[in-house]
Design an enzyme around this catalytic site. Structure first.
Site, PDB file in Angstrom:
ATOM      1  N   HIS A 437      42.650  54.410  34.059  1.00  0.00           N
ATOM      2  CA  HIS A 437      43.407  52.882  34.862  1.00  0.00           C
ATOM      3  C   HIS A 437      44.962  54.425  34.897  1.00  0.00           C
ATOM      4  CE1 HIS A 437      43.834  49.694  35.162  1.00  0.00           C
ATOM      5  NE2 HIS A 437      44.056  49.159  34.112  1.00  0.00           N
ATOM      6  N   ASP A 441      42.554  51.428  39.317  1.00  0.00           N
ATOM      7  CA  ASP A 441      42.723  49.952  39.184  1.00  0.00           C
ATOM      8  C   ASP A 441      42.027  49.620  39.101  1.00  0.00           C
ATOM      9  OD1 ASP A 441      45.687  49.927  39.017  1.00  0.00           O
ATOM     10  OD2 ASP A 441      45.790  49.559  41.876  1.00  0.00           O
TER      11      ASP A 441
END
Length: 466
Positions: A437, A441
Site C-alpha cells: 500500500h 492505492d
C-alpha cells in the site's frame, strides 16, 4: 611435484662432481678429485622445467641437450652416460571431491546428506553428497571413477565452494588399505586374552565385611495443584534443525511483513467459460502442442493483461524512487517436499498459451526433482500462488520481495449464483491480491483484480484486446 634424475659422469683422467640447482646455467663445481661423480637435478615442473627441457610428460623422453652443452663447455672431453626414470607423484591414486561453485549470491551451504558410503564404487560425475543452500540443493560429484576411501566432512557441516568432502581412490588397493588402519589400533586397545591373564599368579586379597546402611526413605512426590498444566514428557518430542531453505523462506517472509504495508483485496470469479474452453479443446491442444491445457495459463495471460493495464502493480520501490518494469516476468509459487520455491516464467507477455503451459510443466518438474537452478528462480516482477490445488478456500498471500504484489488463487467450489434472474449452479473461485500500500492505492488494486475477473470469465477479451 618433483622428480629426481641421476646422471653418471665418466672421465679418462679427471672428472668433476657438480650439483645443478634450479637452472642448468647456475652450475658450480663441488669436488675435483673424484673419479666418478653424480649429478642430481631437482626442479619444479612449473617455472623451471622449460629451462631444462621442452616438456616433461608422463611416458615421454626428456630432452637433455642443454645439459650436455653445459657439461661439454665446463669439462672438455668428458663423456656422459645418462640413466633416466619417469617423472612421478606419490599421491596420484587419490583425488579429492570438493564442493562446487554454488552461485554468485551463495557463499556457503549445509552438507545435507551423503548419497554414498565409504567403500562404494562411483563413476565420474556421479553425485556422492548434497549441499543445501538458501535456494537450491547442489550435488557434489565425484571427479574421477573409483572407490570412496573416506568422507572428511560430516552431515550438518557448513561448507564453502572448494571445501573437500571426500577422498576418492582411483584403484581398489587404496580403498582396501584404508580400513586396515583403524583395525590395528582397535586390536592394540583390546585387553589381553584370558589365557595370558590366567598365567599370572593370583594374589590373595582379604576384604573386610561390608556393612549395609539403611537407605533413607525417599520423599513423597510434590503434589501438583489442580490449575498447574500437565505437560507431555520430553521423550514424546522430536527436535529437528531447520533446513537452510526453510530458514531462508522464514527470513524473507518476515522481512516482507516488516517492510511492506500489506493490504489484501478480494473478488470472486465465475470459472464456467474458462473451464468450458479447456474441456472443448484439451484433446486438440494436447495433440498439437504435446502438453495439457490447464487453468494456470489462463490466469497467467489474465495477469499479463492486468499488469499492462495497471503498470504500477508491476513496479517496485527502490529508496526514494519508483522503478517501472517494461517487461513481465511471472513467478509461480511451487510447494515441494523440501519447501517453497518460486520459479520464474521469463517474458510471459510474449508467450502464448502453449508456451506458458510448457514452461510451467518444465519448471514444476525441476522444482519437485530438486534440479532447478538459481537462475531459474531469480528475479520476477509479479507472483501467482495457487493454493487451490491443496483445497484452500480463501487466504491472504504474502508478497515475495522485492515485488510489490501477489495474486492468490483458490479452490473451485460450485455455488448457487443468480444469472439472468435465475438461480443456477456455477463453479466459483475466490481470488485475492495482496499489495504494497506504500506504492499501490486501492483504486489500482481493485482495477487490476477486476481485469483478472473479466479476462477469466470471458477469455475472448484476450483475442479482441478489449
Amino acid at each position: 611435484m618433483f622428480g629426481v634424475f641421476r646422471r653418471k659422469i665418466v672421465s679418462g683422467s679427471s672428472s668433476s662432481a657438480l650439483i645443478i640447482g634450479k637452472s642448468w646455467r647456475r652450475a658450480r663445481p663441488v669436488a675435483s678429485t673424484a673419479a666418478e661423480g653424480e649429478i642430481l637435478l631437482h626442479t619444479r615442473i612449473i617455472g623451471y622445467a622449460r629451462s631444462i627441457c621442452h616438456a616433461i610428460q608422463p611416458g615421454s623422453a626428456v630432452n637433455l641437450r642443454p645439459l650436455r652443452e653445459v657439461m661439454t663447455s665446463l669439462q672438455p672431453g668428458v663423456s656422459i652416460q645418462l640413466q633416466n626414470r619417469m617423472f612421478s607423484s606419490d599421491s596420484g591414486d587419490l583425488v579429492d571431491a570438493m564442493v562446487p561453485f554454488m552461485g554468485e549470491s551463495i557463499s556457503d551451504g549445509t552438507l545435507a546428506t551423503f548419497l554414498k558410503k565409504p567403500g562404494d564404487r562411483v563413476e565420474i560425475d556421479e553425485p556422492i553428497a548434497q549441499v543445501e543452500t538458501d535456494k537450491v540443493t547442489i550435488d557434489v560429484a565425484s571427479p574421477e571413477a573409483g572407490i570412496i576411501q573416506e568422507f572428511v566432512a560430516k552431515e550438518g557441516d557448513t561448507v564453502e565452494p572448494g571445501t573437500k568432502v571426500a577422498i576418492i581412490s582411483k584403484s581398489a588397493e587404496g580403498a582396501a588399505a584404508a580400513p586396515s588402519k583403524p583395525a590395528t589400533s582397535e586390536a592394540a586397545s583390546q585387553p589381553p586374552p584370558a589365557a595370558d591373564v590366567a598365567e599370572k599368579p593370583k594374589q590373595k586379597v582379604e576384604t573386610a565385611p561390608v556393612i549395609e546402611k539403611p537407605k533413607p526413605a525417599s520423599p513423597p512426590p510434590p503434589k501438583t495443584s489442580a490449575s498447574e498444566p500437565q505437560l507431555p514428557p520430553k521423550e514424546r518430542e522430536r527436535r529437528v534443525p531447520m533446513t537452510r531453505l526453510r530458514k531462508r523462506v522464514a527470513t524473507r517472509l518476515k522481512d516482507s511483513q516488516n517492510t511492506f504495508a500489506l493490504l489484501t483485496t478480494f473478488n470472486e470469479v465465475d470459472m464456467t467459460n474458462l473451464m468450458k474452453l479447456r474441456s472443448e479443446y484439451k484433446d486438440a491442444f494436447l495433440e498439437k502442442h504435446g502438453v495439457k491445457l490447464g487453468l494456470m495459463s489462463g490466469f497467467v495471460k489474465a495477469a499479463v493483461s492486468g499488469l499492462q493495464n495497471q503498470p504500477i502493480i508491476n513496479a517496485v520501490i527502490d529508496g526514494d524512487d519508483i522503478i517501472y518494469r517494461d517487461y513481465v516476468d511471472i513467478s509461480i509459487a511451487v510447494g515441494t517436499p523440501k519447501g517453497l520455491v518460486v520459479p520464474v516464467i521469463r517474458n510471459a507477455d510474449k508467450m502464448n498459451f502453449a508456451e506458458i503451459e510448457k514452461e510451467i510443466n518444465t519448471l514444476a518438474k525441476k522444482a519437485n526433482n530438486g534440479t532447478i537452478s538459481i537462475d531459474e528462480m531469480a528475479g520476477g516482477s509479479f507472483t501467482i500462488s495457487n493454493g487451490g490445488v491443496y483445497g484452500s478456500l480463501l487466504s491472504t498471500p504474502i508478497i515475495n520481495p522485492p515485488q510489490s504484489a501477489i495474486l492468490g488463487m483458490h479452490s473451485i467450489v460450485t455455488k448457487p449464483m443468480v444469472v439472468g434472474g435465475n438461480i443456477v449452479p456455477r463453479p466459483m473461485m475466490y481470488i485475492a491480491l495482496t499489495y504494497d500500500h506504500r506504492l499501490i492505492d486501492g483504486r489500482e488494486a481493485v482495477f487490476f483484480l477486476r481485469r483478472i475477473k473479466d479476462v477469466v470469465e470471458d477469455p475472448r477479451r484476450l483475442l479482441l484486446d478489449i
